[in-house]
Write a protein that holds these residues in place. Structure first.
Motif, PDB file in Angstrom:
ATOM      1  N   ARG A 140       0.826  -1.205   0.000  1.00 24.13           N
ATOM      2  CA  ARG A 140       0.000   0.000   0.000  1.00 24.13           C
ATOM      3  C   ARG A 140       0.868   1.268   0.000  1.00 24.13           C
ATOM      4  N   ALA A 141       2.188   1.135   0.001  1.00 22.41           N
ATOM      5  CA  ALA A 141       3.105   2.260   0.171  1.00 22.41           C
ATOM      6  C   ALA A 141       3.034   3.262  -0.982  1.00 22.41           C
ATOM      7  N   VAL A 142       2.983   4.542  -0.599  1.00 22.27           N
ATOM      8  CA  VAL A 142       3.120   5.667  -1.524  1.00 22.27           C
ATOM      9  C   VAL A 142       4.346   6.446  -1.053  1.00 22.27           C
ATOM     10  N   ASP A 157      -0.078   5.695   2.923  1.00 25.27           N
ATOM     11  CA  ASP A 157      -0.488   4.399   2.384  1.00 25.27           C
ATOM     12  C   ASP A 157      -1.711   4.593   1.498  1.00 25.27           C
ATOM     13  N   ALA A 158      -1.749   3.865   0.392  1.00 25.58           N
ATOM     14  CA  ALA A 158      -2.931   3.853  -0.472  1.00 25.58           C
ATOM     15  C   ALA A 158      -4.082   3.200   0.295  1.00 25.58           C
ATOM     16  N   PRO A 159      -5.322   3.418  -0.128  1.00 31.05           N
ATOM     17  CA  PRO A 159      -6.461   2.853   0.591  1.00 31.05           C
ATOM     18  C   PRO A 159      -6.574   1.333   0.501  1.00 31.05           C
ATOM     19  N   GLY A 160      -5.761   0.704  -0.326  1.00 35.36           N
ATOM     20  CA  GLY A 160      -5.752  -0.750  -0.463  1.00 35.36           C
ATOM     21  C   GLY A 160      -4.455  -1.192  -1.116  1.00 35.36           C
ATOM     22  N   SER A 161      -4.286  -2.494  -1.252  1.00 33.69           N
ATOM     23  CA  SER A 161      -3.081  -3.051  -1.878  1.00 33.69           C
ATOM     24  C   SER A 161      -3.026  -2.686  -3.355  1.00 33.69           C
ATOM     25  N   VAL A 162      -1.833  -2.350  -3.847  1.00 31.85           N
ATOM     26  CA  VAL A 162      -1.637  -1.982  -5.249  1.00 31.85           C
ATOM     27  C   VAL A 162      -1.067  -3.177  -5.999  1.00 31.85           C
ATOM     28  N   GLY A 163      -1.757  -3.564  -7.078  1.00 26.22           N
ATOM     29  CA  GLY A 163      -1.328  -4.696  -7.885  1.00 26.22           C
ATOM     30  C   GLY A 163      -1.192  -4.324  -9.346  1.00 26.22           C
ATOM     31  N   VAL A 182      -4.812   4.618  -8.628  1.00 23.74           N
ATOM     32  CA  VAL A 182      -5.624   3.495  -9.079  1.00 23.74           C
ATOM     33  C   VAL A 182      -4.943   2.236  -8.530  1.00 23.74           C
ATOM     34  N   LEU A 183      -5.687   1.419  -7.794  1.00 26.30           N
ATOM     35  CA  LEU A 183      -5.093   0.280  -7.097  1.00 26.30           C
ATOM     36  C   LEU A 183      -4.717  -0.876  -8.014  1.00 26.30           C
ATOM     37  N   GLY A 184      -5.363  -1.024  -9.153  1.00 23.15           N
ATOM     38  CA  GLY A 184      -5.076  -2.143 -10.025  1.00 23.15           C
ATOM     39  C   GLY A 184      -5.460  -3.451  -9.380  1.00 23.15           C
ATOM     40  N   GLY A 185      -4.921  -4.550  -9.867  1.00 24.64           N
ATOM     41  CA  GLY A 185      -5.191  -5.865  -9.293  1.00 24.64           C
ATOM     42  C   GLY A 185      -6.651  -6.247  -9.314  1.00 24.64           C
ATOM     43  N   GLY A 186      -7.416  -5.705 -10.269  1.00 31.66           N
ATOM     44  CA  GLY A 186      -8.840  -6.038 -10.378  1.00 31.66           C
ATOM     45  C   GLY A 186      -9.743  -5.141  -9.541  1.00 31.66           C
ATOM     46  N   SER A 187      -9.166  -4.207  -8.799  1.00 38.08           N
ATOM     47  CA  SER A 187      -9.963  -3.306  -7.978  1.00 38.08           C
ATOM     48  C   SER A 187     -10.540  -2.182  -8.835  1.00 38.08           C
ATOM     49  N   SER A 188     -11.741  -1.735  -8.508  1.00 41.86           N
ATOM     50  CA  SER A 188     -12.325  -0.575  -9.189  1.00 41.86           C
ATOM     51  C   SER A 188     -12.171   0.670  -8.320  1.00 41.86           C
ATOM     52  N   GLN A 189     -11.480   0.536  -7.205  1.00 40.09           N
ATOM     53  CA  GLN A 189     -11.319   1.642  -6.272  1.00 40.09           C
ATOM     54  C   GLN A 189     -10.260   2.628  -6.769  1.00 40.09           C
TER      55      GLN A 189
END
Length: 190
Positions: A140-142, A157-163, A182-189
């Protein structure tokens, strides 16, 4: 000034292409092109778009893998790159010099993986001359890299894991910097 990234097929591979700043009185006039790309996929290929054809430039210092990313600080004429592939390697190349060569700068604070991304803050309010980064690889690191001090710090930290597919964009508003992740990894968040 225009900046964007896109995927394009070059020499049989999908490549992340970064369009560097163009126009304006401060834009470097001697850049061979406005578009540069790292091929990735375990290669060291680095290209510039010169008119309607791609030109090979100085090879990256080591093979670029998942999480490899590019951004620019055009005020200096630099392009910055993550190596990715679980390594903290961070490089820059000065595109305004006669024979551009890569230079290792301060390594990222941790391993850089799939979904890593970079965004440069050139002008506008403070702070400028900064590169903002997502670590990727499920982190989640920025991070923020200060080009003047050649140093990194953990920003938030990003709001979720970045993939895979992670992205970061920057907007300067006066004394504020707004990062969109944009979190990626299939997330729409976002």
């Amino acid at each position: 000034m225009v900046r964007f990234c896109r995927l394009q097929r070059i020499a049989g591979s999908l490549v992340l292409v970064a369009l560097l700043a163009t126009g304006g009185d401060s834009a470097p006039r001697s850049w061979p092109s406005t578009v540069v790309a790292l091929r990735g996929g375990g290669t060291t290929d680095f290209w510039a778009l010169d008119g309607d054809h791609w030109e090979a430039l100085a090879a990256a210092p080591a093979p670029v893998g998942p999480g490899g990313a590019l951004t620019q600080l055009w005020r200096f004429g630099y392009v910055y790159a993550f190596r990715g592939d679980g390594r903290p390697d961070f490089w820059r190349i000065q595109m305004t010099s006669g024979a551009p060569t890569w230079v290792a700068v301060a390594p990222a604070p941790g391993p850089v993986g799939a979904g890593a991304a970079l965004a440069g803050s050139n002008w506008g309010g403070l702070p400028h001359d900064m590169v903002y980064a997502l670590q990727g690889g499920g982190s989640r690191a920025v991070w923020a890299y200060d080009a003047n001090l050649d140093s990194w710090r953990h920003l938030t930290d990003a709001p979720g894991s970045v993939g895979p597919g992670g992205a970061i964009a920057i907007s300067n508003y006066g004394q504020r910097v707004i990062l969109t992740v944009v979190l990626g990894g299939g997330s729409s968040q976002i």
